[in-house]
Design a protein around this motif. Structure first.
Motif, PDB file in Angstrom:
ATOM      1  N   ALA A   1      31.181  37.043  41.027  1.00 14.47           N
ATOM      2  CA  ALA A   1      30.680  36.443  39.784  1.00 14.47           C
ATOM      3  C   ALA A   1      31.819  36.125  38.825  1.00 14.47           C
ATOM      4  O   ALA A   1      31.838  35.060  38.197  1.00 14.47           O
ATOM      5  N   ALA A   2      32.763  37.033  38.725  1.00 12.77           N
ATOM      6  CA  ALA A   2      33.896  36.828  37.824  1.00 12.77           C
ATOM      7  C   ALA A   2      34.709  35.606  38.243  1.00 12.77           C
ATOM      8  O   ALA A   2      35.064  34.769  37.424  1.00 12.77           O
ATOM      9  N   ARG A   3      34.996  35.505  39.536  1.00 15.40           N
ATOM     10  CA  ARG A   3      35.787  34.361  40.013  1.00 15.40           C
ATOM     11  C   ARG A   3      35.014  33.070  39.826  1.00 15.40           C
ATOM     12  O   ARG A   3      35.560  32.049  39.406  1.00 15.40           O
ATOM     13  N   ALA A   4      33.708  33.098  40.115  1.00 20.90           N
ATOM     14  CA  ALA A   4      32.886  31.896  39.966  1.00 20.90           C
ATOM     15  C   ALA A   4      32.900  31.410  38.519  1.00 20.90           C
ATOM     16  O   ALA A   4      32.992  30.209  38.258  1.00 20.90           O
ATOM     17  N   TYR A   5      32.828  32.328  37.573  1.00 22.63           N
ATOM     18  CA  TYR A   5      32.849  31.950  36.160  1.00 22.63           C
ATOM     19  C   TYR A   5      34.131  31.205  35.798  1.00 22.63           C
ATOM     20  O   TYR A   5      34.111  30.246  35.044  1.00 22.63           O
ATOM     21  N   THR A   6      35.247  31.653  36.360  1.00 24.01           N
ATOM     22  CA  THR A   6      36.535  31.041  36.015  1.00 24.01           C
ATOM     23  C   THR A   6      36.693  29.653  36.620  1.00 24.01           C
ATOM     24  O   THR A   6      37.512  28.870  36.160  1.00 24.01           O
ATOM     25  N   GLY A   7      35.931  29.371  37.676  1.00 23.21           N
ATOM     26  CA  GLY A   7      36.079  28.099  38.364  1.00 23.21           C
ATOM     27  C   GLY A   7      37.253  28.079  39.330  1.00 23.21           C
ATOM     28  O   GLY A   7      37.563  27.050  39.914  1.00 23.21           O
ATOM     29  N   LEU A   8      37.915  29.212  39.498  1.00 22.81           N
ATOM     30  CA  LEU A   8      39.059  29.285  40.409  1.00 22.81           C
ATOM     31  C   LEU A   8      38.583  29.519  41.833  1.00 22.81           C
ATOM     32  O   LEU A   8      37.662  30.309  42.056  1.00 22.81           O
ATOM     33  N   GLY A   9      39.223  28.867  42.777  1.00 24.11           N
ATOM     34  CA  GLY A   9      38.966  29.137  44.184  1.00 24.11           C
ATOM     35  C   GLY A   9      39.735  30.379  44.609  1.00 24.11           C
ATOM     36  O   GLY A   9      40.548  30.920  43.852  1.00 24.11           O
TER      37      GLY A   9
ATOM     38  N   ILE B   1      42.156  30.669  46.738  1.00 22.92           N
ATOM     39  CA  ILE B   1      43.602  30.434  46.810  1.00 22.92           C
ATOM     40  C   ILE B   1      44.219  30.361  45.422  1.00 22.92           C
ATOM     41  O   ILE B   1      45.263  30.965  45.167  1.00 22.92           O
ATOM     42  N   ALA B   2      43.559  29.654  44.501  1.00 21.58           N
ATOM     43  CA  ALA B   2      44.100  29.531  43.144  1.00 21.58           C
ATOM     44  C   ALA B   2      44.172  30.885  42.449  1.00 21.58           C
ATOM     45  O   ALA B   2      45.178  31.207  41.804  1.00 21.58           O
ATOM     46  N   LEU B   3      43.121  31.690  42.579  1.00 22.17           N
ATOM     47  CA  LEU B   3      43.140  33.024  41.970  1.00 22.17           C
ATOM     48  C   LEU B   3      44.246  33.871  42.582  1.00 22.17           C
ATOM     49  O   LEU B   3      44.986  34.551  41.873  1.00 22.17           O
ATOM     50  N   ALA B   4      44.378  33.807  43.892  1.00 26.65           N
ATOM     51  CA  ALA B   4      45.422  34.583  44.572  1.00 26.65           C
ATOM     52  C   ALA B   4      46.814  34.167  44.084  1.00 26.65           C
ATOM     53  O   ALA B   4      47.658  35.027  43.809  1.00 26.65           O
ATOM     54  N   GLN B   5      47.043  32.868  43.970  1.00 22.59           N
ATOM     55  CA  GLN B   5      48.351  32.400  43.515  1.00 22.59           C
ATOM     56  C   GLN B   5      48.653  32.865  42.099  1.00 22.59           C
ATOM     57  O   GLN B   5      49.747  33.335  41.808  1.00 22.59           O
TER      58      GLN B   5
ATOM     59  N   GLU C   1      44.544  45.349  39.382  1.00 17.38           N
ATOM     60  CA  GLU C   1      45.030  45.103  38.022  1.00 17.38           C
ATOM     61  C   GLU C   1      45.586  43.690  37.878  1.00 17.38           C
ATOM     62  O   GLU C   1      45.365  43.037  36.861  1.00 17.38           O
ATOM     63  N   LYS C   2      46.305  43.209  38.879  1.00 20.00           N
ATOM     64  CA  LYS C   2      46.836  41.840  38.846  1.00 20.00           C
ATOM     65  C   LYS C   2      45.701  40.824  38.785  1.00 20.00           C
ATOM     66  O   LYS C   2      45.744  39.857  38.015  1.00 20.00           O
ATOM     67  N   ILE C   3      44.696  41.032  39.611  1.00 18.49           N
ATOM     68  CA  ILE C   3      43.556  40.115  39.668  1.00 18.49           C
ATOM     69  C   ILE C   3      42.774  40.164  38.358  1.00 18.49           C
ATOM     70  O   ILE C   3      42.401  39.116  37.800  1.00 18.49           O
ATOM     71  N   LEU C   4      42.535  41.363  37.841  1.00 21.73           N
ATOM     72  CA  LEU C   4      41.792  41.508  36.592  1.00 21.73           C
ATOM     73  C   LEU C   4      42.522  40.845  35.433  1.00 21.73           C
ATOM     74  O   LEU C   4      41.882  40.283  34.534  1.00 21.73           O
ATOM     75  N   GLN C   5      43.837  40.882  35.438  1.00 20.71           N
ATOM     76  CA  GLN C   5      44.609  40.227  34.376  1.00 20.71           C
ATOM     77  C   GLN C   5      44.363  38.726  34.382  1.00 20.71           C
ATOM     78  O   GLN C   5      44.158  38.121  33.335  1.00 20.71           O
ATOM     79  N   VAL C   6      44.353  38.120  35.555  1.00 24.94           N
ATOM     80  CA  VAL C   6      44.100  36.680  35.655  1.00 24.94           C
ATOM     81  C   VAL C   6      42.671  36.365  35.204  1.00 24.94           C
ATOM     82  O   VAL C   6      42.441  35.400  34.469  1.00 24.94           O
TER      83      VAL C   6
END
Length: 89
Positions: free
Chosen positions: A12-20, A22-26, A50-55
């Motif tokens: 849900a969090a990733r979907a809200y951001t609109g990031l795929g 690969i983009a979130l990982a980068q 923590e890295k992912i949550l920061q993005v």
């Protein structure tokens, strides 16, 4: 490795951001497979999470924690200013 994040909340969090994936990982400087793993079973290292949550935070997503357990139980989304909304009135 113990599950530290609910997969449905991660999706849900990733979907809200609109990031795929690969983009979130980068942006988080992690492997794209790590994002898939987080969204499948919630098992990633604390440092990686923590890295992912920061993005996610930088993209308007913050976490809601259960006061008693400290577990993440939901998400809060920042209101994003839509410049087109002002012109539509």
């Amino acid at each position: 490795m113990k599950k530290i994040f609910e997969p449905a909340i991660a999706r849900a969090a990733r979907a809200y951001t609109g990031l795929g994936h690969i983009a979130l990982a980068q942006k988080a400087n992690v492997a794209s497979r790590t994002i898939y793993k987080l969204e499948k079973d919630g098992r990633v290292t604390k440092e990686t999470l923590e890295k992912i949550l920061q993005v996610l935070f930088e993209n308007g997503v913050s976490l809601i924690r259960d006061e008693a357990s400290g577990q993440i139980c939901g998400l809060r989304f920042a209101k994003i200013h839509d410049p087109d909304a002002a012109t539509a009135e």
